[in-house]
Design an enzyme around this catalytic site. Structure first.
Site, PDB file in Angstrom:
ATOM      1  N   PRO A   1      17.848  39.531 105.355  1.00 36.00           N
ATOM      2  CA  PRO A   1      18.729  39.175 106.476  1.00 36.00           C
ATOM      3  C   PRO A   1      19.799  40.253 106.671  1.00 36.00           C
ATOM      4  O   PRO A   1      20.331  40.789 105.690  1.00 36.00           O
ATOM      5  CB  PRO A   1      19.365  37.850 106.032  1.00 36.00           C
ATOM      6  CG  PRO A   1      19.225  37.809 104.562  1.00 36.00           C
ATOM      7  CD  PRO A   1      18.138  38.753 104.136  1.00 36.00           C
ATOM      8  N   TYR A   2      20.094  40.565 107.934  1.00 36.81           N
ATOM      9  CA  TYR A   2      20.984  41.671 108.275  1.00 36.81           C
ATOM     10  C   TYR A   2      22.003  41.190 109.291  1.00 36.81           C
ATOM     11  O   TYR A   2      21.651  40.665 110.338  1.00 36.81           O
ATOM     12  CB  TYR A   2      20.125  42.800 108.860  1.00 36.81           C
ATOM     13  CG  TYR A   2      20.839  44.096 109.168  1.00 36.81           C
ATOM     14  CD1 TYR A   2      20.712  45.200 108.318  1.00 36.81           C
ATOM     15  CD2 TYR A   2      21.612  44.235 110.317  1.00 36.81           C
ATOM     16  CE1 TYR A   2      21.344  46.403 108.601  1.00 36.81           C
ATOM     17  CE2 TYR A   2      22.250  45.441 110.609  1.00 36.81           C
ATOM     18  CZ  TYR A   2      22.109  46.518 109.749  1.00 36.81           C
ATOM     19  OH  TYR A   2      22.733  47.721 110.030  1.00 36.81           O
ATOM     20  N   GLY A   3      23.283  41.333 108.948  1.00 31.02           N
ATOM     21  CA  GLY A   3      24.343  40.921 109.863  1.00 31.02           C
ATOM     22  C   GLY A   3      24.918  42.137 110.563  1.00 31.02           C
ATOM     23  O   GLY A   3      24.390  42.612 111.560  1.00 31.02           O
TER      24      GLY A   3
ATOM     25  N   GLY B   1      25.387  45.033 108.755  1.00 30.84           N
ATOM     26  CA  GLY B   1      24.997  46.210 107.975  1.00 30.84           C
ATOM     27  C   GLY B   1      26.173  46.851 107.255  1.00 30.84           C
ATOM     28  O   GLY B   1      26.176  48.051 106.985  1.00 30.84           O
ATOM     29  N   THR B   2      27.190  46.049 106.902  1.00 24.72           N
ATOM     30  CA  THR B   2      28.411  46.617 106.322  1.00 24.72           C
ATOM     31  C   THR B   2      28.502  46.437 104.816  1.00 24.72           C
ATOM     32  O   THR B   2      29.529  46.766 104.216  1.00 24.72           O
ATOM     33  CB  THR B   2      29.654  45.962 106.950  1.00 24.72           C
ATOM     34  OG1 THR B   2      29.610  44.547 106.676  1.00 24.72           O
ATOM     35  CG2 THR B   2      29.708  46.180 108.441  1.00 24.72           C
ATOM     36  N   SER B   3      27.448  45.926 104.196  1.00 21.59           N
ATOM     37  CA  SER B   3      27.494  45.720 102.752  1.00 21.59           C
ATOM     38  C   SER B   3      27.885  46.991 102.006  1.00 21.59           C
ATOM     39  O   SER B   3      27.355  48.066 102.282  1.00 21.59           O
ATOM     40  CB  SER B   3      26.130  45.253 102.241  1.00 21.59           C
ATOM     41  OG  SER B   3      26.070  45.388 100.837  1.00 21.59           O
TER      42      SER B   3
ATOM     43  N   TYR C   1      42.521  45.990  94.023  1.00 21.51           N
ATOM     44  CA  TYR C   1      41.665  46.817  94.878  1.00 21.51           C
ATOM     45  C   TYR C   1      41.986  48.279  94.587  1.00 21.51           C
ATOM     46  O   TYR C   1      43.098  48.729  94.835  1.00 21.51           O
ATOM     47  CB  TYR C   1      41.952  46.475  96.338  1.00 21.51           C
ATOM     48  CG  TYR C   1      40.953  47.008  97.343  1.00 21.51           C
ATOM     49  CD1 TYR C   1      39.995  46.172  97.898  1.00 21.51           C
ATOM     50  CD2 TYR C   1      40.976  48.336  97.753  1.00 21.51           C
ATOM     51  CE1 TYR C   1      39.086  46.640  98.845  1.00 21.51           C
ATOM     52  CE2 TYR C   1      40.064  48.817  98.685  1.00 21.51           C
ATOM     53  CZ  TYR C   1      39.125  47.959  99.224  1.00 21.51           C
ATOM     54  OH  TYR C   1      38.220  48.418 100.160  1.00 21.51           O
TER      55      TYR C   1
END
Lengths: 558, 558
Positions: A117-119, A121-123, A451
């Protein structure tokens, strides 16, 4: 907007790096030289014939396959820049409805196909990067399911297609007077379904919560059928299916519709930046504010190294010198930290929050003055632009990556120091220095996120540059895995963090996840290798790297 | 304190019912006659020989077994009052450490024993009531694990033995300046482990959250080994093990240590009661307050019927008449509703909250005045005494039970009306009237809990009284199951709600729960029949009743 095929965001946007900022980086890591980028054409030429049988919804054109082959992790970046992609999906489908997703899952079962599954593409953790497989691989891009389908104003619940990206979530809600308030740094491209699938958190989580607090229910298509999760405010009737499906990263199924809790647009929103004399003062102030439940929408504390770097990257030299002189006059030396915060609500609510906040900050030596407001406003305008920095530094041969975790307050200092030190020293044996700095940006009564950003030099080749990154990532991840912390507070597990998951979940926790995935997808057809490592990874190069990571992680767990 | 063996709470406490309150109940349901109570001795005489092999931690004395055989559901109550218990556990163990719990689980496996975890015995849904079984049944009472084991003040995390009851949680924390802030109505007896195992919610959930928001981690002993859940503020690394273990009601394992997020004792806490002209005004006001994120610690809205009843039960006739006259002068007639609320925080925080609250309440016609403060204080002093009411009314032959759910705001009116009407009419064919009233007490931006109380007449026999209750419970539960709602917002599933769980979770949700339980406990040894129905219930009477419930539930789902 034209989206970059081999980097971040809109092609027309370039984040400038001021000269004194670049000098600062070079003063730590040394002179740098850029590597050569591959062209889209050369990569398209490599794409092999598709192994997928024809289907009206499936596109097998080379460009679609190139543009869906990688996310935004550092290895993804190197693959896109070098043109050495390794594996491409065999095709891409762009469904427009839940029933088309169902149809594609039926097709995948019938033809023995793997599904990613691709939303947006920001992974940054390899969620959507295909692993080499004997089976054909189909990427399902949900980007056409991008509509606000329903808004219940009384219950303040909005239903979206799972592929709706941040700007379309907010603009469609704003037209009705509402906001979701979920603003991860990837907001310009990432999607609401991706946020749920990987449990993301946005910059204003202090007011709106993480996606876990927003996700009210929805629809997931699985190989066993459709799972509809009803919207119920709260329930004591057994474990919550929202919590069991969130973070499954496509392993149990694909979210097609997402229902979220929305809020009326606030009357007023303001951001401020103040300087704190040192780290202890800054950390104690934000801890005090969150533990005293002062209503705020965001807080971020940059440590001294990050404050210095951000001021160099965000100002012209002349501005910086003026500010520096002012701060030194106020008694703020090299240890000074930067604290950014925001209030969102009615004017009255904000006024009463600000009164409490200023009192606490002042008691810990905070200095804001007229600058606070201006710098806060600058922060808010540039808040989604940081990812573009990689684009600019890359052209100078400077590699940049980030990693993040969260831990309890009593462990913050130790873990931050350990992560920074692991990164700073990781390449010493190669004679390389690494520039490292950190902020806290998601606060909880119990603890905070950590972070960390790091710059290092590109090597003379892509392979060597990747090797440098692997050393850095492995060292830091091992520190996190043994540090009472999570392997990811907001980026998810994907493939890059999967070897470290057992350290966090424990043997029985891993058993729970494996049992569920095994039951829903015994053939490991759904996004294999993500969240849980693939038992028999096909790609040998990738496999060797994983193996090394795993051994590092095991030595930590053991 | 001497705990009642056959009812609620401390033997020395009796909740008086004023004469005009009793008259009001009788005016609806008619004259009543009490049933005869069994004695503890007569029940002890029924206890059969234990089937458990000897173990140093296991007690098989009759009184221990009687006192652990039932919780506080209405059928439990009838069993305790009639002396017709049906099934007793074969023994009770009182472990003092996690390793003793492990030892008991090993013993259970070795000797083919079923295990029921027992906290405060306050379940109102049959969680701890044993079902007849071919196997011996061991109840594990965690009451001796009642210590504050650790308090981390920097991270504000406290570790408790899972059997610590509410008063011991608070007193041990208060000695250090902290509070948990979890105040379910069962607080005097229920335990922290029970709250986690059944996902409870307390009266001040608006400030402190449900137990889900407090539970930071801990230890669960399972048949597969020990599961330690680390304290991590937030994580995107896959589903959260806290969320998967919470609400499992003993089916996956037994919580032995519970880590919770605590808060420093607030500087000030105040409660108020105001009257609202009608239901719509009251409901709209609380919805507006919660959706506008005004910091509060509790809100409760009694509908007109509940307001009337509570004023009759909580005041003397003379007081009531004065108040009634005052309210009528203010234009508040029979439709008036009662709104109770609280603020908790610093004096400054409370002052600013009260300013916002009063503005909203006034805009919807609220009337408080000098009474608001006094009545709020009365509410807070009597807040844990409601369960004692059953004791008093029982001696007059008046049966009382409650049920609760939650749903989205847009469904509140419909569902409340449907539940009330289902109860009011459930016994009409028997010529019986039922007195019903409702409040909302847990508010979310998305919706609210609905908590309904009903009085009905005891019949001439225990059997017939139970039959009346079954009709009431089945009718109301069926309405909830088809009403976009949860079968329980705060009481859990236990055995009484298990037949209705599939309507809420759906087929795939039930599959998830069954898969996990099956993997952790393939022999169904851990609290069988709770949460998920037992496939082959042994007790035939119980079984027939369940079957009827199940059919009702299925007709709803189908």
């Amino acid at each position: 907007m034209g989206r970059r095929w081999n980097g971040w965001g809109d092609e027309s946007y370039i984040k400038e790096v001021p000269a004194h900022g670049e000098r600062l980086i070079h003063s730590v890591i040394g002179e740098t030289h850029a590597l050569t980028d591959a062209t889209l054409e050369s990569v398209m030429a490599q794409v092999p014939a598709s192994r997928l049988p024809a289907h009206p919804l499936v596109v097998t054109a080379a460009e679609d396959r190139v543009r869906h082959a990688r996310g935004q992790s550092f290895p993804d970046w190197l693959a896109m820049r070098s043109g050495d992609f390794g594996v491409f999906p065999d095709g891409v489908a762009y469904p427009e409805t839940s029933s088309q997703v169902r149809e594609l899952l039926d097709y995948a079962v019938e033809h023995d196909v793997e599904v990613i599954p691709y939303g947006g593409g920001t992974s940054v953790a390899g969620h959507i990067t295909p692993l080499a497989s004997q089976r054909a691989i189909l990427t399902i891009d949900l980007g056409r399911m991008n509509q606000l389908m329903e808004l219940n104003e009384e219950s303040q619940i909005a239903t979206f297609g799972a592929g709706t990206p941040g700007p379309l979530v907010e603009s469609q809600l704003r037209a009705r007077g509402y906001t979701l308030g979920h603003f991860p740094q990837s907001w310009e491209l990432s999607t609401i379904g991706g946020w749920v699938a990987s449990r993301s958190s946005g910059q204003q989580s202090l007011r709106y919560g993480r996606i876990e607090q927003m996700f009210a229910g929805g629809r997931m298509e699985t190989l066993l059928g459709t799972m509809d999760i009803p919207t119920i405010p709260a329930s004591s009737a057994g474990p919550d299916m929202r919590e069991i499906t969130m973070g499954m990263e496509g392993r149990m199924g694909i979210f097609t519709e997402v229902k979220v809790r929305v809020t009326r647009m606030a009357e007023e929103e303001r951001f401020f930046v103040v300087f704190m004399p040192n780290w202890q003062a800054a950390k104690t102030a934000v801890r005090e504010l969150v533990q005293n439940k002062v209503p705020m929408s965001m807080m971020r504390v940059s440590n001294a190294k990050e404050a210095k770097t951000h001021l160099h990257l965000g100002t012209q030299e002349k501005q910086f010198k003026l500010l520096d002189r002012f701060l030194r006059l106020m008694g703020m030396g090299d240890e000074r930290c930067m604290l950014t915060y925001g209030v969102t609500g009615t004017k009255y609510q904000n006024k009463t929050s600000l009164k409490q906040i200023r009192k606490v900050l002042k008691s810990h030596g905070g200095v804001g003055g007229p600058l606070a407001n201006i710098m806060g406003s600058i922060w808010s305008h540039g808040r989604f632009k940081f990812p573009y920095l990689r684009e600019t530094t890359w052209t100078r041969g400077i590699a940049v990556d980030t990693l993040e975790t969260s831990t309890d307050w009593d462990n913050i200092d130790q873990l931050m120091a350990d992560v920074e030190s692991a990164l700073e020293t990781a390449l010493r044996s190669d004679g390389e220095e690494v520039m490292v700095f950190t902020h806290l940006s998601h606060m909880y009564t119990q603890g905070s996120s950590i972070y960390t950003t790091y710059f290092f030099r590109c090597a003379d080749s892509y392979e060597e540059t990747l090797e440098r990154w692997r050393k850095l990532k492995n060292k830091a991840s091992s520190v996190i895995a043994r540090g009472r912390a999570t392997i990811s507070h907001q980026h998810g597990v994907g493939k890059d963090h999967a070897p470290y998951l057992p350290a966090e979940k424990g043997a029985l926790g891993m058993r729970v996840l494996n049992t569920l995935v095994q039951d829903f997808d015994p053939q490991q057809r759904m996004n294999p290798g993500t969240l849980l490592e693939k038992s028999n990874a096909g790609n040998t190069a990738e496999h060797a790297a994983k193996k090394a990571q795993q051994e590092a992680a095991e030595s930590v767990v053991g």
